[in-house]
Structure formats: structure tokens, C-alpha cells
Design a protein around this motif. Sequence first.
Motif, PDB file in Angstrom:
ATOM      1  N   LEU A 563       0.837  -1.198   0.000  1.00 31.84           N
ATOM      2  CA  LEU A 563       0.000   0.000   0.000  1.00 31.84           C
ATOM      3  C   LEU A 563       0.874   1.251   0.000  1.00 31.84           C
ATOM      4  O   LEU A 563       1.677   1.457   0.904  1.00 31.84           O
ATOM      5  CB  LEU A 563      -0.917   0.002   1.223  1.00 31.84           C
ATOM      6  CG  LEU A 563      -1.833   1.217   1.403  1.00 31.84           C
ATOM      7  CD1 LEU A 563      -2.801   1.351   0.228  1.00 31.84           C
ATOM      8  CD2 LEU A 563      -2.599   1.127   2.722  1.00 31.84           C
ATOM      9  N   HIS A 564       0.702   2.098  -1.037  1.00 28.33           N
ATOM     10  CA  HIS A 564       1.455   3.339  -1.172  1.00 28.33           C
ATOM     11  C   HIS A 564       0.660   4.513  -0.606  1.00 28.33           C
ATOM     12  O   HIS A 564      -0.566   4.548  -0.714  1.00 28.33           O
ATOM     13  CB  HIS A 564       1.757   3.635  -2.642  1.00 28.33           C
ATOM     14  CG  HIS A 564       2.697   2.681  -3.290  1.00 28.33           C
ATOM     15  ND1 HIS A 564       2.346   1.380  -3.604  1.00 28.33           N
ATOM     16  CD2 HIS A 564       3.983   2.822  -3.699  1.00 28.33           C
ATOM     17  CE1 HIS A 564       3.372   0.774  -4.171  1.00 28.33           C
ATOM     18  NE2 HIS A 564       4.374   1.630  -4.243  1.00 28.33           N
ATOM     19  N   GLY A 565       1.384   5.504  -0.069  1.00 25.75           N
ATOM     20  CA  GLY A 565       0.740   6.730   0.396  1.00 25.75           C
ATOM     21  C   GLY A 565       1.731   7.873   0.447  1.00 25.75           C
ATOM     22  O   GLY A 565       2.946   7.662   0.525  1.00 25.75           O
ATOM     23  N   HIS A 566       1.213   9.105   0.386  1.00 27.52           N
ATOM     24  CA  HIS A 566       2.056  10.294   0.528  1.00 27.52           C
ATOM     25  C   HIS A 566       1.346  11.329   1.393  1.00 27.52           C
ATOM     26  O   HIS A 566       1.719  11.572   2.520  1.00 27.52           O
ATOM     27  CB  HIS A 566       2.419  10.870  -0.843  1.00 27.52           C
ATOM     28  CG  HIS A 566       3.404  11.994  -0.751  1.00 27.52           C
ATOM     29  ND1 HIS A 566       3.040  13.315  -0.865  1.00 27.52           N
ATOM     30  CD2 HIS A 566       4.742  11.988  -0.551  1.00 27.52           C
ATOM     31  CE1 HIS A 566       4.122  14.079  -0.737  1.00 27.52           C
ATOM     32  NE2 HIS A 566       5.164  13.307  -0.546  1.00 27.52           N
ATOM     33  N   GLY A 567       0.324  11.980   0.855  1.00 27.85           N
ATOM     34  CA  GLY A 567      -0.552  12.819   1.661  1.00 27.85           C
ATOM     35  C   GLY A 567       0.070  14.068   2.227  1.00 27.85           C
ATOM     36  O   GLY A 567      -0.105  14.358   3.417  1.00 27.85           O
ATOM     37  N   GLU A 571       0.159  17.478  -3.037  1.00 24.32           N
ATOM     38  CA  GLU A 571       0.717  16.848  -4.230  1.00 24.32           C
ATOM     39  C   GLU A 571      -0.066  15.584  -4.581  1.00 24.32           C
ATOM     40  O   GLU A 571      -0.491  14.831  -3.701  1.00 24.32           O
ATOM     41  CB  GLU A 571       2.186  16.497  -4.016  1.00 24.32           C
ATOM     42  CG  GLU A 571       3.089  17.706  -3.846  1.00 24.32           C
ATOM     43  CD  GLU A 571       4.525  17.312  -3.550  1.00 24.32           C
ATOM     44  OE1 GLU A 571       4.810  16.098  -3.469  1.00 24.32           O
ATOM     45  OE2 GLU A 571       5.365  18.212  -3.383  1.00 24.32           O
ATOM     46  N   LEU A 572      -0.212  15.358  -5.882  1.00 19.67           N
ATOM     47  CA  LEU A 572      -0.852  14.136  -6.344  1.00 19.67           C
ATOM     48  C   LEU A 572      -0.008  12.928  -5.971  1.00 19.67           C
ATOM     49  O   LEU A 572       1.224  12.953  -6.089  1.00 19.67           O
ATOM     50  CB  LEU A 572      -1.030  14.167  -7.862  1.00 19.67           C
ATOM     51  CG  LEU A 572      -2.201  14.977  -8.429  1.00 19.67           C
ATOM     52  CD1 LEU A 572      -2.115  14.999  -9.951  1.00 19.67           C
ATOM     53  CD2 LEU A 572      -3.535  14.385  -7.998  1.00 19.67           C
ATOM     54  N   TYR A 593      -2.950   2.116  -3.852  1.00 22.68           N
ATOM     55  CA  TYR A 593      -2.579   3.519  -3.663  1.00 22.68           C
ATOM     56  C   TYR A 593      -3.703   4.208  -2.890  1.00 22.68           C
ATOM     57  O   TYR A 593      -4.845   4.249  -3.355  1.00 22.68           O
ATOM     58  CB  TYR A 593      -2.382   4.214  -5.006  1.00 22.68           C
ATOM     59  CG  TYR A 593      -1.310   3.593  -5.875  1.00 22.68           C
ATOM     60  CD1 TYR A 593       0.002   4.039  -5.804  1.00 22.68           C
ATOM     61  CD2 TYR A 593      -1.614   2.553  -6.765  1.00 22.68           C
ATOM     62  CE1 TYR A 593       0.995   3.479  -6.595  1.00 22.68           C
ATOM     63  CE2 TYR A 593      -0.636   1.988  -7.553  1.00 22.68           C
ATOM     64  CZ  TYR A 593       0.675   2.453  -7.468  1.00 22.68           C
ATOM     65  OH  TYR A 593       1.641   1.885  -8.255  1.00 22.68           O
ATOM     66  N   ALA A 594      -3.360   4.773  -1.734  1.00 21.09           N
ATOM     67  CA  ALA A 594      -4.341   5.460  -0.896  1.00 21.09           C
ATOM     68  C   ALA A 594      -4.185   6.968  -1.068  1.00 21.09           C
ATOM     69  O   ALA A 594      -3.161   7.540  -0.685  1.00 21.09           O
ATOM     70  CB  ALA A 594      -4.150   5.072   0.573  1.00 21.09           C
ATOM     71  N   ASP A 595      -5.202   7.625  -1.637  1.00 20.72           N
ATOM     72  CA  ASP A 595      -5.183   9.082  -1.846  1.00 20.72           C
ATOM     73  C   ASP A 595      -5.678   9.779  -0.581  1.00 20.72           C
ATOM     74  O   ASP A 595      -6.770  10.346  -0.553  1.00 20.72           O
ATOM     75  CB  ASP A 595      -6.053   9.456  -3.042  1.00 20.72           C
ATOM     76  CG  ASP A 595      -5.329   9.267  -4.349  1.00 20.72           C
ATOM     77  OD1 ASP A 595      -4.306   9.946  -4.546  1.00 20.72           O
ATOM     78  OD2 ASP A 595      -5.768   8.447  -5.166  1.00 20.72           O
ATOM     79  N   VAL A 596      -4.874   9.759   0.465  1.00 23.99           N
ATOM     80  CA  VAL A 596      -5.293  10.256   1.773  1.00 23.99           C
ATOM     81  C   VAL A 596      -5.352  11.780   1.777  1.00 23.99           C
ATOM     82  O   VAL A 596      -4.769  12.450   0.922  1.00 23.99           O
ATOM     83  CB  VAL A 596      -4.338   9.763   2.872  1.00 23.99           C
ATOM     84  CG1 VAL A 596      -4.280   8.248   2.902  1.00 23.99           C
ATOM     85  CG2 VAL A 596      -2.933  10.348   2.680  1.00 23.99           C
ATOM     86  N   ARG A 597      -6.061  12.322   2.756  1.00 29.41           N
ATOM     87  CA  ARG A 597      -6.122  13.779   2.924  1.00 29.41           C
ATOM     88  C   ARG A 597      -4.716  14.343   3.181  1.00 29.41           C
ATOM     89  O   ARG A 597      -3.887  13.709   3.827  1.00 29.41           O
ATOM     90  CB  ARG A 597      -7.071  14.128   4.071  1.00 29.41           C
ATOM     91  CG  ARG A 597      -8.532  14.078   3.678  1.00 29.41           C
ATOM     92  CD  ARG A 597      -9.455  14.231   4.876  1.00 29.41           C
ATOM     93  NE  ARG A 597      -9.591  12.982   5.632  1.00 29.41           N
ATOM     94  CZ  ARG A 597     -10.426  12.807   6.656  1.00 29.41           C
ATOM     95  NH1 ARG A 597     -11.195  13.813   7.064  1.00 29.41           N
ATOM     96  NH2 ARG A 597     -10.492  11.637   7.278  1.00 29.41           N
ATOM     97  N   GLY A 598      -4.522  15.549   2.680  1.00 28.87           N
ATOM     98  CA  GLY A 598      -3.193  16.151   2.713  1.00 28.87           C
ATOM     99  C   GLY A 598      -2.553  16.149   1.344  1.00 28.87           C
ATOM    100  O   GLY A 598      -1.683  16.960   1.047  1.00 28.87           O
ATOM    101  N   GLY A 599      -3.005  15.219   0.475  1.00 27.37           N
ATOM    102  CA  GLY A 599      -2.498  15.148  -0.883  1.00 27.37           C
ATOM    103  C   GLY A 599      -3.305  16.010  -1.831  1.00 27.37           C
ATOM    104  O   GLY A 599      -4.080  16.874  -1.424  1.00 27.37           O
ATOM    105  N   GLY A 600      -3.124  15.789  -3.127  1.00 33.19           N
ATOM    106  CA  GLY A 600      -3.786  16.615  -4.131  1.00 33.19           C
ATOM    107  C   GLY A 600      -4.747  15.813  -4.978  1.00 33.19           C
ATOM    108  O   GLY A 600      -4.950  14.619  -4.781  1.00 33.19           O
TER     109      GLY A 600
END
Length: 791
Positions: A563-567, A571-572, A593-600
Motif C-alpha cells: 500500500l502506497h501513500g504520501h498525503g 501533491e498528487l 494507492y491510498a489518496d489520503v487527505r493532505g495530498g492533491g
Amino acid sequence: MRHLLTTTFHRHNHRLPAILHHLLIRHYRAPKPPAPPKPPKPPQKPQSFTLHDATWEDPYSWMSHLNDKVAMRHMDIYMEQEEKYIEAVMSDTEKLQSKLQSEMASRLHFDLSTSPIRWGPWLYYKRVEAGKQYPVLCRRLASLNEQFISNKDPSGGFDFVSGKKIEQKLVDYNLEAERFGGYAYEELSEVSPDHKFLAYTMYDKDNDYFRLSVRNLNSGALCSKPQADRVSNLAWAKDGQALLYVVTDQHKRPCRIYCSMIGSTEEDVLLLDEPAENVYVNLRHTKDFHFVTVNTFSTTFSKVFLINAADPLSGITLVWECEAQAHCIVEHHQGYLYLFTDAAKGGQMVDHHYLLRCPVNASSCPRIWERVFDDDRDMVIEDVDFCNTHLTLIIRENCSFRICSVPLPMPARKEAVRLKELNPTFLPLPDHVSQIWPGPNYDYYSSTMRFTISSPVMPDAVVDYELSSGNWNIVQQQNLLYERTRILYGTTSSGGIANGSLNNLKSDFLNEIKSEDDNLWNCLSEFYACEQYDVSSYDGVMVPLTILYSRKNKNKNQNPGLLHGHGAYGELLDKRWRSDLKSLLDRGWVIAYADVRGGGGHGKAWHHNGRQHKKLNSIKDFVSCAKFLVENEFVQENKLAGWGYSAGGLLVAAAINSCPDLFRAAILKVPFLDATSTLLNPILPLTAADYEEFGYPGDIDDFHAIMKYCPYANIQKDVLYPAVLITSSFNTRFGVWEAAKWAARVREHAIYDPKRPILLNLTTDIVEENRYLQCKESALETAFLIKMMES
């Protein structure tokens, strides 16, 4: 006597094997398996810290004392121990690493050259010569190469028919590496509008800054000036006769703008000097080179100034200002200034960018900017680009991205118009597009624009879009199926394979080979499924989750997962196809891929709801997505790993602190792990964006928020942690001490299990610029994940 003995022997012979077996068992001592290697234990030097109403101990703070020679000697010894430890733990995966590295290397582009970019009379491109590590920047006249698609044809830039040399080498970055201690990393490069000069900045690793050089493209020689250090921005003016550039202070804050007249022996002129420590400066030229725009911004304001490019010493004019920091890009088109921004309106934060315009010669002060488009929640504008005849827009519809174009000039009307009313022309795109990147598109007077189309199930496609006709062409995209077949069978043409040679190939691969017409985008969705879900987080907010898996190897509740994340920073999340992950997909792994809050990608509010005091939302979103994968049987329980880069490393490490039993392993790449210390006493310069993102510890509320999510400050005691591989660099830009401190404290606090090691992988080079090192590092990471899941 002999007969008696013989008879007796034969009579009891059937018992001998059992007796011998018994005797052997009694005296056999199985060799003890080798003891697992013990992790290093760095020295502890207790030190107390107090801030606001809190006091805490940090026995490893000495690791960041770069000016303490004794501490650095201890650090060198500790780093050597870490290297030996990871070698010992991973020694049984050497064959697997070698196999993985070969797999990954075979998927790299055979042609390392970039697609030629047409600008004015020239075609510009980079290519890599055989046996060289770094590329060469070249150009050739478009008039001699109308059909020029592959920059290897004609070979070596020589036309054998006419006998003329048609390629001009501009910069050999292998020679630049010799100038900069064996390493060549270019941050900025701009060809002058008259095509006579190239201004570019190269990273000086010894001094940790970027150095500006200007090269004469006709002679190939470096100009005597300007040659400035700590340059962060540049823009051409006076049709290439003047270069404006931004210099940073000792804290890497862009703060001064200089103007250098090319060929002049006079000192460069200081145009702007911003003394305030919290104000940052950057500049860019408009695409038609009529103006240079100067942005100054802090956390409390944003301003845009205009410089007449024909006379850069004539002063600067304020054209836009707003409260709070905002993204502001100004373009010029036929007497109008266009402003693309996400600034608040009427004191209210907006959730997306919008486009404004006003005449260049507007007399009102302040200027009156009018809206170009009405708000449309169904079609959110993510980016814009201009040429002389068209406006192109990158549109987001829910989670899908599209490209469209509108003819210029825009209709003369005072009221904003809905984009749909202008009947935009849309470029047909494949499914599952995760991001669209505008190309350089230097040529303002060309109606052909370039974009890069990204998808989790498709190698990046570079597309040229002819706005006037609506025609489009894929100018570069790796065809993995063709490359695979070419390697296996030595074929020379994907079309030939598809049409005439299928019967000669192994049946396992028949369905994997397609002609160009059948698979125009070289999409891999026939082999790898891409599914999108909305996952309910702890507070009911729906978090987008993208899941990728091999159709052939999908087994419910039996697959390991990553599972990938950035947030962070709005940024996307990078969901582009990565050929190294194919090694996991083909072994039955699920990639998510988790598009968590904090990302774009989901509006400005999505970013704001995952930063500063709300950073815990990002972490809980990631945990919710991890639980979703297990509970819905995409991933087998106890076989889930996390992956995070930089600020994404903070996300994954904090999620591990929160739910250590949810993950079996994790990869943290150059991670941001000690937020409290780094934000309080930055060893490396931080920007306003860093404090805006994570908070400022000098503020008591921000401090307590940081302490709640900081990975280093919240490691649980007497708990079994997952196996973790941390990749960091000796290069001080990445703060190797953060990774070292976190590894040491987890080993100290957590329950020790040799099957769940905490490993520190240290590199001496910046891996992103070296394809060999990329494959080697990816092979190590993949082997680590496989080993941890099988142990």
C-alpha cells in the motif's frame, strides 16, 4: 565354521539397518542453525529538551550534530555496522536480488533518448550514447528533418545521403559530471529565445547548491558571466540579450533577483532584494517572452509583479496581490494578462483553481480582474496552457483527468462563461488516467502541444496534440509486450509478430502480443486489473483507493499486498505505471494507492484537511485503506506492507505506530521521521511551505499537534513491530540521522524478533539519476518484501 557364521549373518542381516539407524541417531548431533545477526546498538547520550509545557528525552540526538567531530566519528562507525547488518540479514536473497535486478533491467527503455521538441526552427532532444552514464543535449534543424521521429535515425547525427552533419551537440552531461565531482544533476535549463545561448544550473554536491552557467550554443564555450552560485530560478529577457536569475541566502531562501547582460563586462544589476526572512521570491517569463513575472509570497500574502522583457531595467509593476499564500501564474496573450490562481475570494477559501483576465494597459488601481469561466463542480480546471491560437485545459471530472482546448481569442463578454458553452474539443484518452503532465511546450507560435499521459496500467505516453485539427499522435511510449517478445524471440517488429509469426511463439504468450492498432495506447489492462474504491475513514470521509493486481494471479484472501501513500503538500500521489512493480504483480502481489487527505487531486480543502493540526486525518485515512484491503480479502491478513517516500515515509511510519499489527513490513525511502526536532531546530533549511504543511513548533497548538503524529516521538514500547527497510543517503540533503535515530529507537523499544528486522540501507549517490542504481535498489526492496512475507 565358515558356514555357521555365514548362516548366522544372513539370518540377522535384516536387523542391521535398524540397529545402525538407532546408533546413528543416538550419536548424531544436528548442526545448529546460524544465529541470526544482531542489530547494531549505537551509543546513547541522554539529552533533555523542554518546550512549552513538555519535556522529553532523546538519547540519539547526537547523531545530528554535524559539527561535532567526535559524534561524527561515532556516526561513521554506526553506519558501517548498519551496512554489515543489512548485508548479513539479506545474504540469503542474493540470488533473488540478482534475478530481480535482471528482470527490472530488461524492462528499461532500450532507447534512452527523449522525443524531439520542436521550438522555432530547431528540434531539441537528449540522447544517451553507448557506455555513457549521462545524456547529451542535442538539436537539429527541423527543416532538414521533417520526418524525424527517432533521434537515432540517421545514426550519430549524420545524413549519409547528403553527406552533411545534421546534429549539433549542445551540452554533454558526462563532461559536466567531470566539472562537478563525478555527478551531473541539472535543475533548470532555458534556451534563449534567439536560440543562441543556454542557461542552466548544475548541482554542486560538495557545496550543496546549484551553480548557474551560460553556454554559447554556436561555439559551445561557457560564457564568462554570469556564473552565479545558489541560483533557484531564471528567465530570459531582451530576446536573449539579458538573463534574470534568483539567488538564495545561506538558508536557501530565494530572495534576490539579478539581471545580467550577456556579453557585457559590467556587474550584474540587483533588481530586487527581499530582506524579510519569511518572504520568498521566484520569477518566470511569459510564453511569448513579452514579460517576466515576479512572485513574492509568504504565509500572509502573495504578490505578482511584471517586468517589461524588452527593458528589464525599467522597473517592476505590481499587477496582483492577495491575502495568504496562493498559487499565482500570470500569462500574456494578445494584450490580456491571464491569471491562474487558487487565491481566496471575498475572504473565503476556494477549493480549486480558476482563471482571471484583465487588459495589460488597465488604468485602474488596483486592477480589476474578471472571471473567464463559471465554477463547474463537474469539470474542475487543474491546469492551463497557452499558445497563440488556443487555450488548453487539464480537467478533472471526479477522479478522472481529461484534456480539452478552446480557440483564442476568447469571446468578448464581461460575464464568466461555462466551459461547456464554448464547445471544447476533447482529446480521447485511455481508461484509468491518473495524471496528465503538460510538456515544455516552449513554442508559443505552434498549435501543437505536448502532454504526458499517466496510468497505473500503462507506461507513460508522450502525446502531441494538434489543436487546430484535433489530431493527436503518440510520439513516445514504451511497448512492454513488444520489448518482452523482442528479448525472448529476437523479433524486429511488433507488427510482424502480430501478423505473421504468432504460430511460432509459445502458447503462453500468444494472448500477450498485440498489434499497434489493437493496442494503440500500449495499455496493460488486459493483464493487470485496475479497480477504484471509496473507503470510509474513521470520520465517515470517503478516501479514494486504487487497487492493481494481475488478472492471472488474483486469489481471494491469499495475496500479499503493498500500500502506497504520501498525503502532503497537496501533491498528487504518484500512481504511474512502474515497471519494477511488475516483478511483484507477476508474483501475485496486490499493489494499492491510498489518496489520503493532505495530498492533491481532490481540491484545496482535501489538502488542508490533512495538514498541520489535521495531519492525523492523513494517518487514519491510510490505516482505514489498509484495513479495507485485508477485510475485503484483497490482501491476506498479516501479509500487508506499506510504502512511503519522504513525507510519505512520515505517513507510513505514523500508521505503523498506530497499528503495528496491521502491517507485516514497510519500505520507508528518505523518510521524514523526526518532525518535532526537524521543525524546531532545522539542520537543513526549511521553507514556508514546510511549516505550513506540518506546523511550527514555536506555536503551542502546533507543537502539541506535531507531538501527536511525529513518528519518532510515538514509537510504542513492548510491541511487535513490522519488518522495515529504510533507505537513506549519506548526502546530508536527506538527513540520514532521522532514519538512523528512528531505527535505533524502534529496536530499543519494540519486541525483538529476528524475523522482523529493522534495516537501514544507505546509499552514497542520489539514486534517481542512475538507472543501474535504481534497479539495484528496487531489487533489494522487492527481495526484502518477498523474504518478509515468506518468513
